[in-house]
Motif scaffolding. Structure first.
Motif, PDB file in Angstrom:
ATOM      1  N   ILE A 156     -28.364   4.840  46.626  1.00 31.42           N
ATOM      2  CA  ILE A 156     -28.177   5.354  45.079  1.00 31.42           C
ATOM      3  C   ILE A 156     -26.912   6.575  45.435  1.00 31.42           C
ATOM      4  O   ILE A 156     -25.805   6.702  43.932  1.00 31.42           O
ATOM      5  CB  ILE A 156     -28.798   6.728  44.216  1.00 31.42           C
ATOM      6  CG1 ILE A 156     -30.101   6.149  43.946  1.00 31.42           C
ATOM      7  CG2 ILE A 156     -28.995   7.644  43.116  1.00 31.42           C
ATOM      8  CD1 ILE A 156     -31.936   6.462  43.532  1.00 31.42           C
TER       9      ILE A 156
ATOM     10  N   ALA B 113     -37.857   8.668  38.339  1.00 31.07           N
ATOM     11  CA  ALA B 113     -36.917   8.404  37.687  1.00 31.07           C
ATOM     12  C   ALA B 113     -37.267   9.648  36.393  1.00 31.07           C
ATOM     13  O   ALA B 113     -38.563   9.844  36.440  1.00 31.07           O
ATOM     14  CB  ALA B 113     -36.369   7.066  37.077  1.00 31.07           C
TER      15      ALA B 113
ATOM     16  N   SER C 236     -32.532   4.875  33.360  1.00 31.13           N
ATOM     17  CA  SER C 236     -31.046   4.580  34.253  1.00 31.13           C
ATOM     18  C   SER C 236     -31.707   3.717  35.523  1.00 31.13           C
ATOM     19  O   SER C 236     -30.850   3.674  36.703  1.00 31.13           O
ATOM     20  CB  SER C 236     -31.203   5.894  34.780  1.00 31.13           C
ATOM     21  OG  SER C 236     -31.059   7.402  33.811  1.00 31.13           O
ATOM     22  N   THR C 237     -33.125   3.455  35.245  1.00 26.62           N
ATOM     23  CA  THR C 237     -32.840   2.865  36.928  1.00 26.62           C
ATOM     24  C   THR C 237     -32.633   0.932  36.539  1.00 26.62           C
ATOM     25  O   THR C 237     -33.443   0.517  35.435  1.00 26.62           O
ATOM     26  CB  THR C 237     -35.050   2.595  36.777  1.00 26.62           C
ATOM     27  OG1 THR C 237     -35.848   2.158  36.278  1.00 26.62           O
ATOM     28  CG2 THR C 237     -35.742   4.346  36.856  1.00 26.62           C
TER      29      THR C 237
ATOM     30  N   PHE D 129     -27.919   4.967  37.391  1.00 15.40           N
ATOM     31  CA  PHE D 129     -27.719   6.598  37.606  1.00 15.40           C
ATOM     32  C   PHE D 129     -26.552   7.722  37.263  1.00 15.40           C
ATOM     33  O   PHE D 129     -26.658   8.568  37.717  1.00 15.40           O
ATOM     34  CB  PHE D 129     -27.950   6.713  38.495  1.00 15.40           C
ATOM     35  CG  PHE D 129     -29.788   6.497  38.895  1.00 15.40           C
ATOM     36  CD1 PHE D 129     -31.055   7.102  38.976  1.00 15.40           C
ATOM     37  CD2 PHE D 129     -29.857   5.176  39.511  1.00 15.40           C
ATOM     38  CE1 PHE D 129     -32.200   6.979  39.014  1.00 15.40           C
ATOM     39  CE2 PHE D 129     -31.270   4.374  39.381  1.00 15.40           C
ATOM     40  CZ  PHE D 129     -32.445   5.430  39.686  1.00 15.40           C
TER      41      PHE D 129
ATOM     42  N   ASN E  56     -26.882  14.070  32.902  1.00 14.05           N
ATOM     43  CA  ASN E  56     -27.779  13.802  34.490  1.00 14.05           C
ATOM     44  C   ASN E  56     -26.808  14.591  35.452  1.00 14.05           C
ATOM     45  O   ASN E  56     -25.668  15.128  35.849  1.00 14.05           O
ATOM     46  CB  ASN E  56     -27.254  12.224  35.156  1.00 14.05           C
ATOM     47  CG  ASN E  56     -25.782  11.866  35.158  1.00 14.05           C
ATOM     48  OD1 ASN E  56     -25.105  12.096  34.488  1.00 14.05           O
ATOM     49  ND2 ASN E  56     -25.424  11.642  36.437  1.00 14.05           N
TER      50      ASN E  56
ATOM     51  N   GLY F  79     -31.859  13.827  34.245  1.00  9.95           N
ATOM     52  CA  GLY F  79     -31.140  12.979  33.526  1.00  9.95           C
ATOM     53  C   GLY F  79     -30.344  12.080  32.434  1.00  9.95           C
ATOM     54  O   GLY F  79     -30.284  13.627  31.609  1.00  9.95           O
TER      55      GLY F  79
ATOM     56  N   ASP G 267     -30.989  12.537  37.749  1.00  6.03           N
ATOM     57  CA  ASP G 267     -31.959  12.123  36.720  1.00  6.03           C
ATOM     58  C   ASP G 267     -33.089  11.842  37.740  1.00  6.03           C
ATOM     59  O   ASP G 267     -34.004  10.252  38.299  1.00  6.03           O
ATOM     60  CB  ASP G 267     -31.498  10.183  36.279  1.00  6.03           C
ATOM     61  CG  ASP G 267     -31.933  10.245  35.197  1.00  6.03           C
ATOM     62  OD1 ASP G 267     -32.737  10.301  34.758  1.00  6.03           O
ATOM     63  OD2 ASP G 267     -31.098   9.373  34.237  1.00  6.03           O
TER      64      ASP G 267
END
Length: 534
Positions: free
Chosen positions: A432, A468, A473-474, A383, A414, A377, A437
């Motif tokens: 996604i 993750a 990133s979320t 993402f 990533n 990631g 990631d």
């Protein structure tokens, strides 16, 4: 923002489109090195072989925006109805007719192969003739026929030579994927010259790819063009080493109680000296890069290298297969704006790995196994799964966005699995866009319910748990992504396959909306797939 996106795209592409070598669909038409030359036998006359399928798929998607509200950029994480944003269900139906054509010259040495897709992934009802409410017919799209591959093959006593546009697939298809499965949507192809030869019990191969050429101008009085700026060309060189057995050999050894080990590795390098960004970037008005005496040429200094290893162990009671890749890249000058140069290069180091396993008798009633995967990631928000040079820089809480933002952030780390490497039906495939990631575990099982003559009815299912790698990133800043359950009912005949797929995603805290204090709700999907093979 465009600069960052271009950097991320270039860094990943080094790993995403290169050499090929493992199992594919029965009519893959030379997607991997393992298939090259296997179908050449003595022939007295020209022979033509045609195969392919017609596919149509219908689906209903329920609550794929997870009822968690909008991202900080003001967007839902999945499209919703504009007239009624509270509506929960979207429906879709599409089709594709794929044909693989193989023409073999007399003898046993020369052949030409091609792949055509007709009405590729065309949405049913999307081209009504005239006023939609009064339409009695559908128009043909401008690109009704897509030529995916056309290449020639020559089998020599000391090796194999091919040239043209050919499919690429390697190992599990995690990095390079030919898109040969019945439910695949894309597929990699390269304009390539490749030579392969057997030596010391292995296959050794070298390939040279014309990855990008341009700009071009017409040649005088000819129906051809020529690239006049060689410094902007993108080229790729790949070297492959592998040990491989065909499916019949593996099955025969399994039935005899013997294990079969196969393995391979490749190294691939891609480079570009200069670039002309106006040739591919979307702009409000057309740009002439050579107006007012300018050249539009930007220094690029792009270098990318990928190392990939693959292994498959076929046992009397099952199969274990794994693939791992390390991809590195450097872009000396990431700016896309002529006359504006950035001080620091953008760099990338991406790592991906996948494991598959199946255990059960060759023709047993029950089988099962465990799959797993890892994609490195990047701590940047979002993402970074979608490639689009015009995307804005993401805000914390966004689902997607560029992973580099010079000069503040000059890293793109990533790794992205190929979009046709499917592990689920909702989270990575639909929301996604691919595995990136993230780390996942996927136990799965299949049972044959009925068999009658040449047809059978089976059921399979999988549970996918994912998290993750970088919590930043979320959308919520928390790592847990979700648990998904995906069962299927599959009916098979020699020239027909129908599958009824279902999926339910139970999102975890990674998709909660911490700003609006909303908890992500479950999503569901049901899909019917009909495949007519020939």
């Amino acid at each position: 923002m465009k600069t960052a996106k271009r950097a991320r795209t270039s860094a990943f592409f080094c790993a995403a489109a290169f050499m090929a070598a493992s199992a594919a669909a029965p009519h893959a038409s030379a997607t991997g090195f393992d298939e090259r030359g296997q179908d050449y036998v003595p022939r007295e006359r020209t022979e033509v072989d045609v195969s392919g399928y017609f596919r149509t798929r219908g689906e209903a998607l329920y609550n794929l925006d997870l009822d968690r509200g909008l991202t900080p950029s003001g967007q839902p994480i999945f499209p919703v109805s504009q007239s009624d944003p509270t509506a929960q269900t979207l429906t879709h139906w599409d089709m594709r007719w794929r044909t693989d054509l193989r023409i073999y010259a007399p003898g046993s040495m020369v052949g030409v192969k091609a792949r055509f897709d007709v009405l590729d992934n065309l949405t049913l009802g999307s081209l009504p003739e005239g006023v939609p409410s009064a339409s009695l017919s559908q128009r043909s799209p401008a690109d009704a026929v897509r030529v995916r591959r056309v290449f020639g093959e020559l089998v020599l006593p000391f090796g194999y030579l091919a040239a043209g546009r050919m499919g690429t697939h390697w190992g599990l298809g995690m990095v390079a994927n030919g898109g040969d499965c019945l439910d695949c949507d894309s597929g990699d192809a390269s304009d390539r010259i490749v030579f392969a030869t057997p030596l010391l019990g292995h296959v050794w191969a070298a390939a040279y790819d014309f990855s990008a050429t341009g700009p071009t101008v017409p040649r005088p009085n000819q129906n051809r063009v020529i690239g006049f700026e060689p410094s902007t060309d993108v080229r790729t060189a790949t070297f492959v080493w592998m040990n491989w057995r065909d499916e019949a050999t593996r099955t025969r050894r399994r039935l005899a109680g013997k294990a079969t080990a196969e393995y391979g590795a490749y190294v691939t390098h891609r480079w570009q000296g200069n670039d002309i960004p106006s040739a591919y970037l979307a702009t409000a008005q057309p740009i002439n890069p050579f107006a007012n005496g300018g050249t539009g040429i930007m220094p690029r200094g792009y270098k990318a290298t990928a190392f990939d290893a693959w292994v498959r162990l076929t046992l009397p009671f099952g199969r274990i297969e794994a693939e791992g890749v390390l991809a590195t890249a450097t872009i000396d000058q990431p700016s896309l704006v002529p006359g504006i140069l950035l001080r620091d290069p953008v760099k990338s180091r991406q790592i991906g790995a996948a494991l598959q396993s199946d255990f059960g008798r060759v023709d047993g009633v029950f089988s099962g196994g465990l799959d797993a995967g890892y994609a490195s990631g990047d701590p940047a928000p979002g993402f970074g799964a979608v490639q689009n040079p015009n995307l804005a820089a993401p805000q914390p809480g966004d689902l997607n966005g560029t992973q580099a933002s010079p000069r503040r952030d000059n890293r793109i780390d990533n790794f992205r699995f190929h979009s046709d490497y499917r592990i689920d039906r909702i989270l990575f495939r639909e929301i996604i866009g691919t595995v990136t990631d993230a780390v996942y575990a996927r136990p799965h099982a299949q049972v044959r319910l009925l068999r009658a003559k040449s047809s059978q009815l089976s059921m399979d299912g999988a549970v996918i748990a994912s998290s993750a790698v970088n919590a930043s990133s979320t959308p919520s800043g928390k790592a847990p992504l979700g648990v998904e359950v995906d069962p299927s009912l599959i009916f098979e005949m020699p020239a027909f396959l129908a599958a009824l797929d279902y999926g339910v995603l139970f999102p975890l805290s990674g998709f909660d909306n911490t700003v609006a204090n909303l908890t992500a709700k479950p999503a569901q999907l049901i899909r019917l797939r009909l495949n007519y093979l020939f």
